[in-house]
Design a protein around this motif. Structure first.
Motif, PDB file in Angstrom:
ATOM      1  N   PRO A  59       0.823  -1.204   0.000  1.00  0.00           N
ATOM      2  CA  PRO A  59       0.000   0.000   0.000  1.00  0.00           C
ATOM      3  C   PRO A  59       0.862   1.262   0.000  1.00  0.00           C
ATOM      4  CG  PRO A  59      -0.772  -1.544   1.668  1.00  0.00           C
ATOM      5  CD  PRO A  59       0.547  -2.062   1.151  1.00  0.00           C
ATOM      6  N   GLY A  60       0.325   2.331  -0.579  1.00  0.00           N
ATOM      7  CA  GLY A  60       1.033   3.602  -0.584  1.00  0.00           C
ATOM      8  C   GLY A  60       1.253   4.118  -2.000  1.00  0.00           C
ATOM      9  N   ILE A  61       2.154   5.077  -2.110  1.00  0.00           N
ATOM     10  CA  ILE A  61       2.423   5.721  -3.394  1.00  0.00           C
ATOM     11  C   ILE A  61       3.672   5.115  -4.019  1.00  0.00           C
ATOM     12  CG2 ILE A  61       2.871   7.915  -4.551  1.00  0.00           C
ATOM     13  CD1 ILE A  61       1.441   9.298  -2.216  1.00  0.00           C
ATOM     14  N   HIS A  62       3.549   4.738  -5.289  1.00  0.00           N
ATOM     15  CA  HIS A  62       4.651   4.126  -6.030  1.00  0.00           C
ATOM     16  C   HIS A  62       4.844   4.842  -7.356  1.00  0.00           C
ATOM     17  CE1 HIS A  62       4.938   0.534  -3.438  1.00  0.00           C
ATOM     18  NE2 HIS A  62       3.624   0.641  -3.338  1.00  0.00           N
ATOM     19  N   ALA A  63       6.103   4.988  -7.757  1.00  0.00           N
ATOM     20  CA  ALA A  63       6.408   5.547  -9.076  1.00  0.00           C
ATOM     21  C   ALA A  63       6.216   4.467 -10.130  1.00  0.00           C
ATOM     22  CB  ALA A  63       7.838   6.068  -9.114  1.00  0.00           C
ATOM     23  N   ILE A  64       5.830   4.904 -11.320  1.00  0.00           N
ATOM     24  CA  ILE A  64       5.716   4.027 -12.475  1.00  0.00           C
ATOM     25  C   ILE A  64       6.338   4.778 -13.646  1.00  0.00           C
ATOM     26  CG2 ILE A  64       3.351   4.828 -12.890  1.00  0.00           C
ATOM     27  CD1 ILE A  64       2.776   2.061 -14.166  1.00  0.00           C
ATOM     28  N   HIS A  65       7.190   4.082 -14.392  1.00  0.00           N
ATOM     29  CA  HIS A  65       7.874   4.693 -15.531  1.00  0.00           C
ATOM     30  C   HIS A  65       7.945   3.705 -16.691  1.00  0.00           C
ATOM     31  CE1 HIS A  65       9.765   6.788 -12.006  1.00  0.00           C
ATOM     32  NE2 HIS A  65       9.432   7.830 -12.744  1.00  0.00           N
ATOM     33  N   ILE A  66       8.061   4.259 -17.882  1.00  0.00           N
ATOM     34  CA  ILE A  66       8.360   3.452 -19.060  1.00  0.00           C
ATOM     35  C   ILE A  66       9.877   3.492 -19.216  1.00  0.00           C
ATOM     36  CG2 ILE A  66       8.080   3.212 -21.554  1.00  0.00           C
ATOM     37  CD1 ILE A  66       5.375   4.756 -21.167  1.00  0.00           C
ATOM     38  N   HIS A  67      10.504   2.319 -19.389  1.00  0.00           N
ATOM     39  CA  HIS A  67      11.957   2.224 -19.486  1.00  0.00           C
ATOM     40  C   HIS A  67      12.399   1.894 -20.906  1.00  0.00           C
ATOM     41  CE1 HIS A  67      13.432   2.457 -15.213  1.00  0.00           C
ATOM     42  NE2 HIS A  67      12.116   2.547 -15.090  1.00  0.00           N
ATOM     43  N   GLU A  68      13.673   2.159 -21.188  1.00  0.00           N
ATOM     44  CA  GLU A  68      14.224   2.133 -22.542  1.00  0.00           C
ATOM     45  C   GLU A  68      14.571   0.765 -23.107  1.00  0.00           C
ATOM     46  OE1 GLU A  68      17.878   4.391 -22.392  1.00  0.00           O
ATOM     47  OE2 GLU A  68      18.767   3.004 -20.930  1.00  0.00           O
ATOM     48  N   ASN A 106       2.497   9.249 -10.352  1.00  0.00           N
ATOM     49  CA  ASN A 106       2.604   8.167  -9.369  1.00  0.00           C
ATOM     50  C   ASN A 106       1.303   7.374  -9.278  1.00  0.00           C
ATOM     51  OD1 ASN A 106       5.278   8.659  -8.347  1.00  0.00           O
ATOM     52  ND2 ASN A 106       4.469  10.477  -7.326  1.00  0.00           N
ATOM     53  N   LEU A 107       1.433   6.119  -8.833  1.00  0.00           N
ATOM     54  CA  LEU A 107       0.280   5.259  -8.565  1.00  0.00           C
ATOM     55  C   LEU A 107      -0.037   5.292  -7.073  1.00  0.00           C
ATOM     56  CD1 LEU A 107       1.210   2.001 -10.539  1.00  0.00           C
ATOM     57  CD2 LEU A 107      -0.480   3.736 -11.195  1.00  0.00           C
ATOM     58  N   ILE A 108      -1.304   5.288  -6.731  1.00  0.00           N
ATOM     59  CA  ILE A 108      -1.716   5.196  -5.330  1.00  0.00           C
ATOM     60  C   ILE A 108      -2.332   3.819  -5.134  1.00  0.00           C
ATOM     61  CG2 ILE A 108      -3.177   6.135  -3.502  1.00  0.00           C
ATOM     62  CD1 ILE A 108      -2.996   8.848  -4.995  1.00  0.00           C
ATOM     63  N   VAL A 109      -1.619   2.987  -4.365  1.00  0.00           N
ATOM     64  CA  VAL A 109      -2.038   1.606  -4.129  1.00  0.00           C
ATOM     65  C   VAL A 109      -2.878   1.558  -2.848  1.00  0.00           C
ATOM     66  CG1 VAL A 109      -1.232  -0.755  -3.717  1.00  0.00           C
ATOM     67  CG2 VAL A 109       0.017   0.733  -5.308  1.00  0.00           C
ATOM     68  N   GLU A 110      -4.025   0.906  -2.943  1.00  0.00           N
ATOM     69  CA  GLU A 110      -4.964   0.786  -1.822  1.00  0.00           C
ATOM     70  C   GLU A 110      -4.391  -0.098  -0.706  1.00  0.00           C
ATOM     71  OE1 GLU A 110      -7.767   2.528  -1.752  1.00  0.00           O
ATOM     72  OE2 GLU A 110      -7.509   3.281  -3.792  1.00  0.00           O
ATOM     73  N   ASP A 112      -5.414  -2.836   0.364  1.00  0.00           N
ATOM     74  CA  ASP A 112      -5.423  -4.264   0.034  1.00  0.00           C
ATOM     75  C   ASP A 112      -4.363  -4.629  -1.012  1.00  0.00           C
ATOM     76  OD1 ASP A 112      -6.482  -3.249  -2.340  1.00  0.00           O
ATOM     77  OD2 ASP A 112      -8.336  -4.414  -2.243  1.00  0.00           O
ATOM     78  N   GLY A 113      -3.516  -3.663  -1.407  1.00  0.00           N
ATOM     79  CA  GLY A 113      -2.441  -3.930  -2.361  1.00  0.00           C
ATOM     80  C   GLY A 113      -2.843  -3.809  -3.821  1.00  0.00           C
ATOM     81  N   SER A 114      -4.052  -3.317  -4.070  1.00  0.00           N
ATOM     82  CA  SER A 114      -4.526  -3.208  -5.444  1.00  0.00           C
ATOM     83  C   SER A 114      -4.501  -1.757  -5.925  1.00  0.00           C
ATOM     84  CB  SER A 114      -5.944  -3.759  -5.573  1.00  0.00           C
ATOM     85  OG  SER A 114      -6.863  -2.923  -4.900  1.00  0.00           O
ATOM     86  N   VAL A 115      -4.415  -1.615  -7.233  1.00  0.00           N
ATOM     87  CA  VAL A 115      -4.503  -0.296  -7.854  1.00  0.00           C
ATOM     88  C   VAL A 115      -5.228  -0.452  -9.173  1.00  0.00           C
ATOM     89  CG1 VAL A 115      -2.198  -0.479  -8.897  1.00  0.00           C
ATOM     90  CG2 VAL A 115      -3.243   1.765  -8.626  1.00  0.00           C
ATOM     91  N   LYS A 116      -6.156   0.448  -9.395  1.00  0.00           N
ATOM     92  CA  LYS A 116      -6.883   0.511 -10.656  1.00  0.00           C
ATOM     93  C   LYS A 116      -6.901   1.985 -11.034  1.00  0.00           C
ATOM     94  CE  LYS A 116     -11.085  -1.111 -12.842  1.00  0.00           C
ATOM     95  NZ  LYS A 116     -12.401  -1.721 -12.665  1.00  0.00           N
ATOM     96  N   ALA A 117      -6.257   2.301 -12.160  1.00  0.00           N
ATOM     97  CA  ALA A 117      -6.138   3.705 -12.561  1.00  0.00           C
ATOM     98  C   ALA A 117      -5.942   3.815 -14.057  1.00  0.00           C
ATOM     99  CB  ALA A 117      -4.951   4.341 -11.832  1.00  0.00           C
ATOM    100  N   ASP A 118      -6.313   4.958 -14.593  1.00  0.00           N
ATOM    101  CA  ASP A 118      -6.026   5.293 -15.981  1.00  0.00           C
ATOM    102  C   ASP A 118      -5.013   6.421 -15.987  1.00  0.00           C
ATOM    103  OD1 ASP A 118      -7.772   3.444 -17.135  1.00  0.00           O
ATOM    104  OD2 ASP A 118      -9.455   4.834 -17.107  1.00  0.00           O
TER     105      ASP A 118
END
Length: 182
Positions: A59-68, A106-110, A112-118
């Motif tokens: 749970p919490g805030i996680h970074a998400i990136h596209i890598h090369e 950033n992604l915000i994970v609930e 329960d460990g899940s995240v649903k986002a656009d």
């Protein structure tokens, strides 16, 4: 009759050219090889829409990136390389000099460990051009243990890489999208 013989080879050539998909799924895996779910990528007029549906994260805030690079060798996923940056910009969505094409909110994970986002990735495409996610080395999506601060070079001070998924234009992907540990 001669005209029809000239059209047939052209039709055959047109049928043989491979176009990049306008939609595809990227499966993400953690360091032990467990699937966390998928991110659907869809070409839009304003970039690539990423529909995230994952579970099994802390749970919490996680970074998400596209890598090369399109490699996801566990456990550290450093094989994915740096952020996707075809225009050689600096890191960070808050950077006044512009951001890497692979920089994302950033992604915000609930709890329960899940995240649903656009998420919109406005600086990339699934088309054939400089910003295409279909490069010779491939590309990947990486999630880190912490949040991206939006400024710190080169990666937003976001911590260790905890999940990775290879972006592939082919329908058939490997079992996990990651390389086995050696």
């Amino acid at each position: 009759m001669k005209k029809s013989w000239m059209i047939i080879p052209l039709l055959l050539l047109a049928g043989c050219t491979q176009q990049n998909p306008k939609k595809l799924d990227v499966e993400l895996f953690n360091a032990t090889g467990d699937s966390l779910g998928k991110i659907n990528l869809a070409e839009q007029a304003s970039g690539v829409k990423m529909s995230v549906k994952l579970s099994g994260l802390s749970p919490g805030i996680h970074a998400i990136h596209i890598h090369e690079t399109g490699k996801c060798k566990a456990p550290d996923f450093k094989s994915a390389g740096n952020h996707f940056n075809p225009e050689k910009k600096e890191h960070g969505l808050l950077n006044p000099k512009g951001a890497h094409a692979g920089d994302l909110p950033n992604l915000i994970v609930e709890d329960d460990g899940s995240v649903k986002a656009d998420i919109m990735a406005p600086n990339v495409t699934l088309k054939n051009d400089k910003k295409s996610l279909f490069t010779k080395k491939g590309t990947s999506i990486v999630i880190t243990q912490g949040k991206d601060d939006g400024m710190t070079q080169p990666a937003g001070n976001s911590g260790e890489r905890i999940a990775c998924g290879k972006i592939s234009s082919t329908k058939k992907a490997s079992k996990s999208g990651q390389e086995e540990k050696k």
